[in-house]
Design a protein around this motif. Structure first.
Motif, PDB file in Angstrom:
ATOM      1  N   MET A  85       0.826  -1.332  -0.060  1.00  0.00           N
ATOM      2  CA  MET A  85       0.111   0.228   0.029  1.00  0.00           C
ATOM      3  C   MET A  85       0.990   0.994  -0.329  1.00  0.00           C
ATOM      4  O   MET A  85       0.963   2.588  -0.084  1.00  0.00           O
ATOM      5  N   ILE A  94       0.800   8.712  -3.282  1.00  0.00           N
ATOM      6  CA  ILE A  94      -0.025   8.387  -2.385  1.00  0.00           C
ATOM      7  C   ILE A  94      -0.131   9.488  -1.334  1.00  0.00           C
ATOM      8  O   ILE A  94      -0.782   9.965  -0.958  1.00  0.00           O
ATOM      9  N   HIS A 134      -1.943  12.249  -9.123  1.00  0.00           N
ATOM     10  CA  HIS A 134      -1.784  10.800  -8.710  1.00  0.00           C
ATOM     11  C   HIS A 134      -3.644  11.058  -8.654  1.00  0.00           C
ATOM     12  O   HIS A 134      -4.264  11.467  -7.866  1.00  0.00           O
ATOM     13  N   PRO A 136      -5.581   8.580  -7.422  1.00  0.00           N
ATOM     14  CA  PRO A 136      -6.342   8.284  -6.449  1.00  0.00           C
ATOM     15  C   PRO A 136      -6.671   8.793  -5.484  1.00  0.00           C
ATOM     16  O   PRO A 136      -7.975   9.184  -4.681  1.00  0.00           O
ATOM     17  N   THR A 137      -5.385   9.767  -5.124  1.00  0.00           N
ATOM     18  CA  THR A 137      -5.831  10.878  -4.224  1.00  0.00           C
ATOM     19  C   THR A 137      -6.907  12.276  -4.859  1.00  0.00           C
ATOM     20  O   THR A 137      -7.665  12.269  -3.825  1.00  0.00           O
ATOM     21  N   GLN A 261      -4.838  -1.098  -3.835  1.00  0.00           N
ATOM     22  CA  GLN A 261      -3.728  -0.423  -3.272  1.00  0.00           C
ATOM     23  C   GLN A 261      -3.361   0.611  -2.466  1.00  0.00           C
ATOM     24  O   GLN A 261      -2.408   0.920  -1.922  1.00  0.00           O
ATOM     25  N   ARG A 262      -4.342   1.068  -3.482  1.00  0.00           N
ATOM     26  CA  ARG A 262      -3.930   3.306  -2.806  1.00  0.00           C
ATOM     27  C   ARG A 262      -5.273   3.593  -2.377  1.00  0.00           C
ATOM     28  O   ARG A 262      -5.076   5.129  -2.596  1.00  0.00           O
TER      29      ARG A 262
END
Length: 435
Positions: A85, A94, A134, A136-137, A261-262
């Motif tokens: 992660m 992340i 990023h 996912p963020t 995982q993010r």
């Protein structure tokens, strides 16, 4: 980026920044301006983590109280890291979530004393940066903002409705401006671009984050549900969404919109903020001894810190290369042709490419990738057979082999410790391509 390479050293394809171009540009700027050594780079995660602690402290102190801010900041310092992660010990994008999500919410919730228009301009700048740095963020941030928008737009208060309109315009503008970052991937993969598989299942959230802070997260969550504060509710709702994303992956092996995982680091950020309220509830305990609450919270925070430090110290990280590998990669950089393709252990290849500034034949991918795993298996088979397959080297235009094991091939000349040149390359090519 700094060297202006046209080739992706990991795949041999035309170099492209991908969807994390903002992050890569940030790192390239540091490299271009300061030329940090390999040792100096190791301090950057510490600097970023320090900024994260300060960001969370300032945000929570404005939203709730300085006591809750201190507890939140402490929990952020204790966030775990692992090779699946990520986490604060790594130099990965992340971790931007720990810095920029609190800052963005500071402006979205109008917790500053600056003019309203400046709040939304700064929110727009941060959201757009994250969409380029990023995804996912950015998704985690947009989820919080989305809930905040909905809670305000359905409010009977005209001021809340006005706030929702400004927020919606800000989000839409950020998304529209960032579309060039996503259109190529969407055109390439279609709906698959929002589905993510992975090959590792982590332990349950309480076991990773910590049993004690998870308990106080649940306590804080429960007491926060009694509030009508919209800012709090969008944090609660987003934490539920992130937990469900993790749960969905553990059940189906796939996650959507945001990679499994993010998901953990943004989730731990929200858990730390909510858990601080749970810890603070201990101060409300008043019986015969008025200091009982203070004693209890001190004991719980000391226990939380001690357990987390022990866990973090005992966590194993892979060390892909050692000092000898690093020196060998530098030797390859200085003594091999610029267009050389290097074959090495697929794990070490991840470090070899940026240090030696050369293309590698195969590299261990960060997640499931059938095409890359075929190359990885080819590389492993070559080394398993003691480097004897010269045809394989010629067919794939491999001119340099880095092997820490036993290489038995008369067509390979050992030019340095663990470094082999294919005979025809050693005789016909000059280092660096110069006469």
């Amino acid at each position: 980026m700094v060297l202006g390479s046209d080739i992706n050293w990991y795949t041999g394809e035309t170099f492209a920044l991908g969807m994390e171009r903002g992050w890569h540009t940030f790192l390239a700027s540091i490299y271009f301006l300061f030329k940090p050594s390999i040792v100096q780079w190791s301090y950057l995660p510490t600097i970023l983590h320090t900024l994260a602690v300060l960001s969370v402290y300032y945000f929570v102190s404005k939203l709730y109280s300085k006591k809750e801010a201190l507890i939140s900041a402490l929990l952020i310092t204790l966030i775990p890291s692992n090779v699946t992660m990520g986490g604060p010990v790594f130099l990965i994008p992340i971790n931007l979530s720990l810095i920029f999500i609190p800052l963005a919410l500071l402006f979205a919730f109008r917790l500053t004393k600056i003019k309203t228009v400046y709040n939304y301009l700064l929110l727009f700048a941060i959201t757009t940066f994250l969409l380029y740095a990023h995804p996912p963020t950015a998704v985690a941030l947009l989820t919080i903002l989305g809930f905040y928008f909905l809670l305000n737009i359905f409010s009977k208060n005209d001021e809340c409705k006005q706030k929702a309109k400004f927020l919606f315009i800000t989000m839409i503008l950020s998304v529209v401006i960032s579309l060039p970052n996503y259109i190529p991937e969407i055109q390439k993969r279609g709906l698959e671009s929002v589905a993510f598989d992975f090959w590792v299942h982590l332990q349950g959230i309480p076991l990773i984050y910590g049993i004690l802070p998870t308990i106080f997260f649940i306590i804080g969550f429960y007491f926060f549900t009694k509030t009508e504060k919209k800012e709090t509710w969008c944090l609660l709702l987003t934490s539920i969404v992130l937990v469900l994303n993790v749960f969905l992956f553990t059940r189906s092996g796939s996650s959507y919109i945001m990679p499994y995982q993010r998901t953990h680091i943004p989730l731990f950020l929200l858990m730390s903020i909510i858990a601080s309220h749970g810890y603070m509830k201990l101060l409300e305990i008043r019986k015969q001894n008025k200091k009982l609450g203070v004693i209890l919270i001190a004991i719980c925070l000391i226990a939380t810190t001690g357990i987390a430090i022990e866990r973090n110290i005992d966590t194993s990280y892979y060390h892909i290369i050692d000092n000898k590998d690093y020196e060998s990669f530098l030797w390859i950089k200085e003594n091999s042709p610029l267009n050389a393709t290097i074959l090495s252990d697929p794990w070490k290849a991840r470090a070899l490419a940026p240090v030696a500034e050369r293309r590698v034949y195969a590299v261990m991918p960060f997640g499931p990738n059938e095409e890359q795993m075929k190359l990885v298996n080819n590389a492993n088979n070559f080394f398993d057979k003691n480097c004897t397959n010269t045809t394989f080297l010629i067919k794939n235009n491999i001119s340099v082999v880095y092997a820490t094991g036993n290489c038995q091939n008369q067509d390979l000349i050992q030019v340095e410790n663990n470094i082999y040149f294919l005979k025809q390359t050693n005789t016909s090519s000059n280092p660096q391509g110069h006469a």
